[in-house]
Scaffold this motif. Sequence first.
Motif, PDB file in Angstrom:
ATOM      1  N   GLU A   1      -8.993  51.355  41.103  1.00 53.42           N
ATOM      2  CA  GLU A   1      -9.173  49.915  41.283  1.00 53.42           C
ATOM      3  C   GLU A   1      -9.677  49.258  40.002  1.00 53.42           C
ATOM      4  N   ILE A   2     -10.565  49.942  39.292  1.00 50.61           N
ATOM      5  CA  ILE A   2     -11.060  49.428  38.011  1.00 50.61           C
ATOM      6  C   ILE A   2      -9.910  49.299  37.018  1.00 50.61           C
ATOM      7  N   ASP A   3      -9.042  50.286  36.985  1.00 51.63           N
ATOM      8  CA  ASP A   3      -7.898  50.255  36.068  1.00 51.63           C
ATOM      9  C   ASP A   3      -6.973  49.085  36.387  1.00 51.63           C
ATOM     10  N   LEU A   4      -6.719  48.859  37.684  1.00 51.48           N
ATOM     11  CA  LEU A   4      -5.858  47.736  38.077  1.00 51.48           C
ATOM     12  C   LEU A   4      -6.479  46.395  37.693  1.00 51.48           C
ATOM     13  N   THR A   5      -7.794  46.279  37.904  1.00 53.11           N
ATOM     14  CA  THR A   5      -8.483  45.036  37.541  1.00 53.11           C
ATOM     15  C   THR A   5      -8.446  44.822  36.036  1.00 53.11           C
ATOM     16  N   ARG A   6      -8.639  45.901  35.282  1.00 53.13           N
ATOM     17  CA  ARG A   6      -8.579  45.802  33.815  1.00 53.13           C
ATOM     18  C   ARG A   6      -7.193  45.348  33.358  1.00 53.13           C
ATOM     19  N   GLN A   7      -6.158  45.904  33.978  1.00 52.27           N
ATOM     20  CA  GLN A   7      -4.799  45.486  33.642  1.00 52.27           C
ATOM     21  C   GLN A   7      -4.609  43.991  33.894  1.00 52.27           C
ATOM     22  N   SER A   8      -5.071  43.526  35.055  1.00 49.22           N
ATOM     23  CA  SER A   8      -4.896  42.113  35.416  1.00 49.22           C
ATOM     24  C   SER A   8      -5.598  41.198  34.422  1.00 49.22           C
ATOM     25  N   VAL A   9      -6.817  41.574  34.038  1.00 48.96           N
ATOM     26  CA  VAL A   9      -7.587  40.749  33.100  1.00 48.96           C
ATOM     27  C   VAL A   9      -6.894  40.692  31.738  1.00 48.96           C
ATOM     28  N   LEU A  10      -6.433  41.841  31.260  1.00 48.14           N
ATOM     29  CA  LEU A  10      -5.783  41.892  29.946  1.00 48.14           C
ATOM     30  C   LEU A  10      -4.450  41.147  29.946  1.00 48.14           C
TER      31      LEU A  10
ATOM     32  N   PHE B   1     -27.243  46.001  41.817  1.00 44.63           N
ATOM     33  CA  PHE B   1     -26.247  46.816  42.514  1.00 44.63           C
ATOM     34  C   PHE B   1     -25.449  47.668  41.531  1.00 44.63           C
ATOM     35  N   LEU B   2     -25.133  47.097  40.376  1.00 40.01           N
ATOM     36  CA  LEU B   2     -24.370  47.839  39.375  1.00 40.01           C
ATOM     37  C   LEU B   2     -25.152  49.040  38.858  1.00 40.01           C
ATOM     38  N   GLN B   3     -26.430  48.829  38.613  1.00 45.65           N
ATOM     39  CA  GLN B   3     -27.247  49.940  38.142  1.00 45.65           C
ATOM     40  C   GLN B   3     -27.315  51.060  39.178  1.00 45.65           C
ATOM     41  N   GLU B   4     -27.411  50.679  40.444  1.00 44.40           N
ATOM     42  CA  GLU B   4     -27.444  51.696  41.504  1.00 44.40           C
ATOM     43  C   GLU B   4     -26.104  52.425  41.593  1.00 44.40           C
ATOM     44  N   ALA B   5     -25.015  51.686  41.434  1.00 44.23           N
ATOM     45  CA  ALA B   5     -23.688  52.306  41.452  1.00 44.23           C
ATOM     46  C   ALA B   5     -23.541  53.300  40.304  1.00 44.23           C
ATOM     47  N   ASP B   6     -24.068  52.942  39.134  1.00 41.51           N
ATOM     48  CA  ASP B   6     -24.017  53.852  37.988  1.00 41.51           C
ATOM     49  C   ASP B   6     -24.825  55.120  38.254  1.00 41.51           C
ATOM     50  N   LYS B   7     -25.992  54.955  38.878  1.00 38.07           N
ATOM     51  CA  LYS B   7     -26.830  56.123  39.197  1.00 38.07           C
ATOM     52  C   LYS B   7     -26.093  57.095  40.111  1.00 38.07           C
ATOM     53  N   ARG B   8     -25.306  56.541  41.031  1.00 36.13           N
ATOM     54  CA  ARG B   8     -24.624  57.380  42.019  1.00 36.13           C
ATOM     55  C   ARG B   8     -23.245  57.848  41.560  1.00 36.13           C
ATOM     56  N   GLY B   9     -22.885  57.471  40.345  1.00 35.20           N
ATOM     57  CA  GLY B   9     -21.595  57.909  39.809  1.00 35.20           C
ATOM     58  C   GLY B   9     -20.395  57.330  40.547  1.00 35.20           C
ATOM     59  N   ILE B  10     -20.551  56.131  41.082  1.00 37.19           N
ATOM     60  CA  ILE B  10     -19.472  55.519  41.867  1.00 37.19           C
ATOM     61  C   ILE B  10     -18.206  55.326  41.033  1.00 37.19           C
ATOM     62  N   ALA B  11     -18.375  54.990  39.755  1.00 40.22           N
ATOM     63  CA  ALA B  11     -17.218  54.717  38.901  1.00 40.22           C
ATOM     64  C   ALA B  11     -16.335  55.948  38.712  1.00 40.22           C
ATOM     65  N   LYS B  12     -16.886  57.130  38.976  1.00 43.95           N
ATOM     66  CA  LYS B  12     -16.104  58.352  38.791  1.00 43.95           C
ATOM     67  C   LYS B  12     -15.255  58.704  40.010  1.00 43.95           C
ATOM     68  N   GLN B  13     -15.482  58.008  41.112  1.00 43.34           N
ATOM     69  CA  GLN B  13     -14.665  58.276  42.295  1.00 43.34           C
ATOM     70  C   GLN B  13     -13.224  57.842  42.027  1.00 43.34           C
ATOM     71  N   PRO B  14     -12.247  58.675  42.366  1.00 48.16           N
ATOM     72  CA  PRO B  14     -10.847  58.381  42.010  1.00 48.16           C
ATOM     73  C   PRO B  14     -10.354  57.027  42.506  1.00 48.16           C
ATOM     74  N   GLU B  15     -10.672  56.696  43.751  1.00 51.14           N
ATOM     75  CA  GLU B  15     -10.161  55.420  44.276  1.00 51.14           C
ATOM     76  C   GLU B  15     -10.810  54.228  43.579  1.00 51.14           C
ATOM     77  N   VAL B  16     -12.091  54.385  43.207  1.00 48.90           N
ATOM     78  CA  VAL B  16     -12.782  53.311  42.488  1.00 48.90           C
ATOM     79  C   VAL B  16     -12.221  53.189  41.076  1.00 48.90           C
ATOM     80  N   GLN B  17     -11.986  54.330  40.424  1.00 50.38           N
ATOM     81  CA  GLN B  17     -11.430  54.314  39.075  1.00 50.38           C
ATOM     82  C   GLN B  17     -10.056  53.658  39.052  1.00 50.38           C
TER      83      GLN B  17
END
Length: 255
Positions: free
Chosen positions: A85-94, A67-83
């Motif tokens: 959420e990724i930033d918030l998750t990164r903050q929580s982990v750190l 699923f991750l590879q497919e998400a990368d192919k579709r550029g999902i990580a570049k979508q603003p709302e996804v980005q």
Amino acid sequence: MKRVLMLTAALAVAVPAFAQNAAVVNGKAIPSSRVDQFVNLLTKQGQPDSPQLREQIREELINREVFLQEADKRGIAKQPEVQAEIDLTRQSVLIRGLFNDYLAKNAITPQQVQAEYDRVKSAQGDKEFRARHILVETEAQAKDIIAQLNKGAKFEELAKQSKDPGSAANGGDLDWAPASTYVKPFSDALAGLSKGQTTANPVQTQFGWHVIRLEDVRDSQFPPLDQLRPQIEESLRQAKLRDFQASLRQKAKIN
């Protein structure tokens, strides 16, 4: 013979490398150590390690990688709302890693546990009280109850009208507890009573007006240190963490 030896040597190199991976998905390796990480997390939660568990985890990791590879192919990580959420998750982990690192480097000592145990034990006092009470809305109601008691009414019967549902059904009984359990006006009144005595005047707290009877007094039944050690250690860790957080906030330049 030479070709056989070369093939054998190649296999000898390839097998250890393959063993390091749980699977390879479209050329992307999933290391076996990642399976171990998930197993460790689940065993800490009480789930026993087993071949079946490891196979389930392996299948889940394969699915994730697909699923991750497919998400990368579709550029999902570049979508603003996804980005976001990724930033918030990164903050929580750190942040969680920061706090865990601080607690690991500032471990609770046996001396600190003993000192906190002694403090809590001292705050409780050396006596416990078995009390009853009737809680009502107004002083006039409380005075009327006292008058009825003075005429021979049973405390347990009058307690049925108490606002405190937890004790009303039990004749107003509050069970054994140290005076420190109660709000100060209540505990002060309790300490001034003799066994079997009822307050001559209503006692007001933020909850209403109380009529209090002291049934009995005994030496405090405080649990031993070993029984309270886990709770004390956790309480001290949380206090350390709150102090650490406050110190970081205080040192920060905030405009």
